[in-house]
Write a protein that holds these residues in place. Structure first.
Motif, mmCIF file in Angstrom:
data_model
loop_
_atom_site.group_PDB
_atom_site.id
_atom_site.type_symbol
_atom_site.label_atom_id
_atom_site.label_comp_id
_atom_site.label_asym_id
_atom_site.label_seq_id
_atom_site.Cartn_x
_atom_site.Cartn_y
_atom_site.Cartn_z
ATOM 1 N N ASN A 1 0.775 -1.172 0.033
ATOM 2 C CA ASN A 1 0.038 -0.189 -0.053
ATOM 3 C C ASN A 1 0.814 1.220 0.011
ATOM 4 O O ASN A 1 1.979 1.454 0.638
ATOM 5 N N ALA A 2 0.249 2.351 -0.831
ATOM 6 C CA ALA A 2 1.552 3.505 -1.111
ATOM 7 C C ALA A 2 1.535 4.065 0.370
ATOM 8 O O ALA A 2 2.472 4.837 0.492
ATOM 9 N N ARG A 3 0.520 4.027 1.204
ATOM 10 C CA ARG A 3 0.655 5.032 2.520
ATOM 11 C C ARG A 3 0.905 4.144 3.480
ATOM 12 O O ARG A 3 1.459 4.631 4.623
ATOM 13 N N TYR A 4 0.417 2.639 3.736
ATOM 14 C CA TYR A 4 0.662 2.074 4.876
ATOM 15 C C TYR A 4 1.932 1.143 4.465
ATOM 16 O O TYR A 4 2.220 0.263 5.762
ATOM 17 N N GLY A 5 2.569 1.018 3.546
ATOM 18 C CA GLY A 5 3.509 0.083 3.414
ATOM 19 C C GLY A 5 3.015 -1.244 2.993
ATOM 20 O O GLY A 5 1.757 -1.439 2.480
ATOM 21 N N GLU A 6 3.611 -2.488 3.407
ATOM 22 C CA GLU A 6 2.951 -3.474 3.283
ATOM 23 C C GLU A 6 1.771 -4.156 4.490
ATOM 24 O O GLU A 6 2.053 -3.825 5.714
ATOM 25 N N ILE A 7 0.633 -4.510 3.889
ATOM 26 C CA ILE A 7 -0.300 -4.844 4.678
ATOM 27 C C ILE A 7 -0.899 -6.339 4.285
ATOM 28 O O ILE A 7 -0.344 -6.933 3.335
ATOM 29 N N ARG A 8 -1.635 -6.785 5.352
ATOM 30 C CA ARG A 8 -2.083 -8.294 4.907
ATOM 31 C C ARG A 8 -3.584 -8.244 5.255
ATOM 32 O O ARG A 8 -4.166 -8.067 6.343
ATOM 33 N N LEU A 9 -4.310 -8.460 4.047
ATOM 34 C CA LEU A 9 -5.617 -8.514 4.139
ATOM 35 C C LEU A 9 -6.198 -9.983 4.745
ATOM 36 O O LEU A 9 -5.725 -10.815 4.217
ATOM 37 N N LEU A 10 -6.812 -10.023 5.949
ATOM 38 C CA LEU A 10 -7.066 -11.371 6.395
ATOM 39 C C LEU A 10 -8.733 -11.461 6.381
ATOM 40 O O LEU A 10 -9.363 -10.837 5.596
ATOM 41 N N ASN A 11 -9.046 -12.722 6.999
ATOM 42 C CA ASN A 11 -10.501 -13.165 6.922
ATOM 43 C C ASN A 11 -11.423 -12.403 7.600
ATOM 44 O O ASN A 11 -10.867 -11.584 8.600
ATOM 45 N N TYR A 12 -12.775 -12.269 7.429
ATOM 46 C CA TYR A 12 -13.759 -11.581 8.377
ATOM 47 C C TYR A 12 -13.534 -10.307 8.127
ATOM 48 O O TYR A 12 -13.950 -9.594 9.284
ATOM 49 N N GLY A 13 -12.844 -9.548 7.357
ATOM 50 C CA GLY A 13 -12.951 -7.960 7.430
ATOM 51 C C GLY A 13 -11.969 -7.473 8.308
ATOM 52 O O GLY A 13 -12.415 -6.542 8.962
ATOM 53 N N MET B 1 -16.686 -9.083 23.292
ATOM 54 C CA MET B 1 -15.533 -9.929 23.614
ATOM 55 C C MET B 1 -16.350 -11.192 24.650
ATOM 56 O O MET B 1 -15.595 -12.500 24.354
ATOM 57 N N ARG B 2 -16.962 -10.937 25.333
ATOM 58 C CA ARG B 2 -17.781 -11.919 26.161
ATOM 59 C C ARG B 2 -18.677 -12.816 25.336
ATOM 60 O O ARG B 2 -18.870 -13.820 25.866
ATOM 61 N N SER B 3 -19.139 -12.169 24.577
ATOM 62 C CA SER B 3 -20.267 -12.866 23.477
ATOM 63 C C SER B 3 -19.412 -13.781 22.344
ATOM 64 O O SER B 3 -20.197 -14.039 21.568
ATOM 65 N N GLY B 4 -18.134 -13.705 22.560
ATOM 66 C CA GLY B 4 -17.535 -14.678 21.275
ATOM 67 C C GLY B 4 -16.522 -13.862 20.470
ATOM 68 O O GLY B 4 -15.764 -14.380 19.832
ATOM 69 N N GLY B 5 -16.251 -12.696 20.810
ATOM 70 C CA GLY B 5 -15.230 -11.719 20.175
ATOM 71 C C GLY B 5 -15.717 -11.556 18.612
ATOM 72 O O GLY B 5 -16.944 -11.677 18.208
ATOM 73 N N TYR B 6 -14.760 -11.241 17.896
ATOM 74 C CA TYR B 6 -15.014 -10.752 16.466
ATOM 75 C C TYR B 6 -13.699 -11.477 15.700
ATOM 76 O O TYR B 6 -12.443 -11.688 16.040
#
Length: 305
Positions: free
Chosen positions: A116-128, A171-176
């Motif tokens: 990414n031009a502004r953030y450098g190397e990023i990694r797109l993961l599952n579930y947004g 977080m108590r409900s299972g997190g994200y």
């Protein structure tokens, strides 16, 4: 009789000497060959093999010496062939290296890595979710949903106390996205997502005053430079789509109320101070303290492990 015996003895002792002296040349050669030991047939059979092996051992050194003797003993065609092969080998090596590098990049892309031009190397993961600058971020604001390509829905606005409690309940409900250690970001973490295309204001958080309770605050600019040229929101929309043009909470406190309860009695003209935390306005890129009773947006972050 004695004379005859003497003659016979003398001839028997000197027969060889006599025969070598008096016989013909052919007879001498025949006698000499008879006196020599016979040659070993196995040794004679091994001679061609030894000569061949010695030739194979000596020929590479002769070739190398001929190649490095200034080229005087190397035919022109052979010298050109050697140079051409070197260039071809180097070209093949580079092609193989480029192929391996391309394969590594494709493998990283399959794993979600992007430049990414502004953030450098990023990694797109599952579930947004996404890895940016060593932190694991939710790409959508709290209240929005990830549909596989973008964020949909309306982000919530909450006071700081409500925001903290909402995160605890989540977080108590299972997190994200399979994790239960999401939290509010610090102001430094939130600032790492800010993008000011027009540059940054000359003021830093360290110049605001003693209320800037942030380590290394001298290096953090307070806001974007030219508000008329700001691209809103001041965040990379391709990484964090549908980000609202509003203020987001941080967990970093800005100022607490007076400890002494008689403060307002002694100074009645002073406006009552309320606790405040730092927040970042992604409409202007401004970082400042806000009363904890105000309602702002929430973005979750966790430590990448």
């Amino acid at each position: 009789m004695k004379a005859l015996i003497y003659v016979k003895k003398s001839r028997s002792l000197g027969s060889i000497f006599f025969s070598r002296r008096t016989h013909s040349r052919a007879g001498c050669i025949r006698q000499i060959n008879q006196d020599r030991p016979h040659a070993d047939p196995m040794k004679i059979a091994r001679l061609p093999f030894i000569v061949i092996v010695l030739g194979l051992l000596v020929s590479p050194f002769a070739t190398v010496s001929a190649m490095y003797d200034g080229g005087t003993n190397v035919p022109q065609k052979y010298a050109e062939a050697v140079v051409f092969n070197a260039h071809e080998t180097l070209r093949d090596m580079r092609e193989q290296s480029n192929k391996k590098q391309a394969e590594r990049e494709r493998a990283r892309e399959r794993e979600g890595f992007r430049q990414n031009a502004r953030y450098g190397e990023i990694r797109l993961l599952n579930y947004g979710t996404v890895l940016v600058k060593g932190r694991h971020w939710a790409r959508c604001s709290v209240g929005q949903s990830w549909d596989g390509t973008t964020c949909t829905g309306t982000p919530v606005s909450a006071t700081l106390g409500e925001a903290k409690e909402l995160v605890r309940i989540m977080m108590r409900s299972g997190g994200y996205a399979g994790y239960t250690d999401w939290r509010l970001p610090t102001i430094l973490e939130l600032e790492s997502l800010r993008v000011c295309e027009s540059g940054y204001h000359s003021w830093t958080l360290g110049q605001i005053g003693g209320l800037a309770n942030i380590p290394k605050s001298k290096n953090i600019r307070r806001s974007c430079n030219d508000l008329s040229e700001i691209r809103q929101p001041t965040i990379e929309n391709t990484v964090f789509p549908s980000t609202p043009k509003g203020v987001f909470w941080s967990q970093t406190f800005h100022m607490r109320g007076p400890i002494n309860p008689d403060f307002y009695v002694r100074y009645p003209t002073m406006k009552k101070l309320t606790p405040s935390n730092y927040a970042l306005d992604f409409a202007t890129g401004d970082i400042s303290g806000h009363s904890v009773s105000r309602s702002y947006h929430i973005r979750l972050v966790r430590d990448a492990r």
